[in-house]
Design a protein around this motif. Structure first.
Motif, PDB file in Angstrom:
ATOM      1  N   SER A   1      29.040 -29.054  19.680  1.00  0.00           N
ATOM      2  CA  SER A   1      28.338 -29.864  18.683  1.00  0.00           C
ATOM      3  C   SER A   1      28.126 -29.144  17.359  1.00  0.00           C
ATOM      4  O   SER A   1      27.583 -29.736  16.417  1.00  0.00           O
ATOM      5  CB  SER A   1      26.989 -30.316  19.247  1.00  0.00           C
ATOM      6  N   TYR A   2      28.528 -27.873  17.268  1.00  0.00           N
ATOM      7  CA  TYR A   2      28.360 -27.122  16.026  1.00  0.00           C
ATOM      8  C   TYR A   2      29.438 -26.049  15.935  1.00  0.00           C
ATOM      9  O   TYR A   2      30.173 -25.805  16.902  1.00  0.00           O
ATOM     10  CB  TYR A   2      26.958 -26.516  15.927  1.00  0.00           C
ATOM     11  N   SER A   3      29.539 -25.412  14.799  1.00  0.00           N
ATOM     12  CA  SER A   3      30.596 -24.429  14.549  1.00  0.00           C
ATOM     13  C   SER A   3      30.080 -23.008  14.682  1.00  0.00           C
ATOM     14  O   SER A   3      28.960 -22.712  14.269  1.00  0.00           O
ATOM     15  CB  SER A   3      31.163 -24.613  13.134  1.00  0.00           C
ATOM     16  N   GLY A   4      30.922 -22.154  15.249  1.00  0.00           N
ATOM     17  CA  GLY A   4      30.638 -20.728  15.244  1.00  0.00           C
ATOM     18  C   GLY A   4      29.992 -20.171  16.487  1.00  0.00           C
ATOM     19  O   GLY A   4      29.585 -19.001  16.496  1.00  0.00           O
ATOM     20  N   ALA A   5      29.886 -20.953  17.577  1.00  0.00           N
ATOM     21  CA  ALA A   5      29.256 -20.457  18.801  1.00  0.00           C
ATOM     22  C   ALA A   5      30.109 -19.380  19.450  1.00  0.00           C
ATOM     23  O   ALA A   5      31.340 -19.446  19.439  1.00  0.00           O
ATOM     24  CB  ALA A   5      29.040 -21.607  19.769  1.00  0.00           C
ATOM     25  N   ARG A   6      29.440 -18.386  20.067  1.00  0.00           N
ATOM     26  CA  ARG A   6      30.159 -17.273  20.689  1.00  0.00           C
ATOM     27  C   ARG A   6      29.655 -16.909  22.076  1.00  0.00           C
ATOM     28  O   ARG A   6      30.172 -16.000  22.703  1.00  0.00           O
ATOM     29  CB  ARG A   6      30.086 -16.034  19.796  1.00  0.00           C
TER      30      ARG A   6
END
Length: 217
Positions: free
Chosen positions: A161-166
């Protein structure tokens, strides 16, 4: 009225939301003793507040007396609530890492996303929908706290649901556990001042504190 000790000392990044967050805890009906002084914090533990709240603390913020006092307080039955940057705190103190269950490992840009509420039986999540849309920093963590069977992960991030998760698909955001005779609650949410105006987050925060203080039932 439930007496709580709120600690907001920062040695690294300081969140602009801290002053409003402290005000909101008072608005939620708690008797707030607020300090950023490590010596005052260590002394205040002796008054046995119903809960200690680390509210977006960062870096090394405790004296040796404060560390000894906090460990004795929680292990002896006190309540501890960590909010947001509390996971960026006391990296040099192994006990604190064990207390929280995971440590901050970075975050993408502040942006909207979805919280997947996994356990709605807890007072801090029972009012939430199964999918809670909100805006935050979406902290990544260095470990899954659920590796400890005593930890209840209450909510995870929907990394799609969002950008950049790690962190990965089992991405914890909110959890609780016992520590000795005490109760520990951590929520990674609460970056911006606007969060503290959101009724859903305010209820979440109030219930987390009352649960840790053992006045939830």
């Amino acid at each position: 009225m439930v007496e709580i000790l709120v600690y907001t000392r920062t040695a690294e990044y300081r969140h602009a939301s801290i002053p409003r967050a402290v005000e909101v805890l008072g608005e939620l009906g708690f008797a707030v003793r607020h300090t950023e002084d490590p010596d005052e914090f260590a002394g205040a533990l002796g008054a046995r507040p119903r809960a200690v709240v680390f509210l977006s603390t960062s870096g090394e913020v405790l004296t040796d007396a404060g560390r000894e006092g906090l460990a004795a307080y929680v292990d002896g039955g006190g309540g501890f609530v960590g909010v947001h940057a509390a996971a960026c705190t006391e990296y040099g103190w192994p006990y604190f890492g064990e207390l929280l269950g995971a440590r901050f490992a970075g975050h993408p840009a502040y942006q909207p996303g979805r919280v997947l509420v996994a356990d709605r039986s807890h007072p801090a999540t029972r009012h939430l929908p199964s999918v809670w849309e909100c805006t935050d920093e979406w902290y990544d963590f260095d470990a899954d706290p659920a590796r400890d069977p005593a930890v209840r992960v209450l909510a995870r991030a929907d990394e799609s649901s969002y950008s950049g998760a790690r962190t990965g698909p089992a991405h914890p955001l909110i959890w609780c556990r016992s520590q000795g005779a005490g109760r520990v609650f951590y929520t990674s949410l609460g970056h911006a001042s606007s969060a503290y105006e959101d009724p859903a987050f305010r209820t979440h925060l109030a219930a987390a504190v009352t649960w840790a203080a053992r006045v939830d039932s």
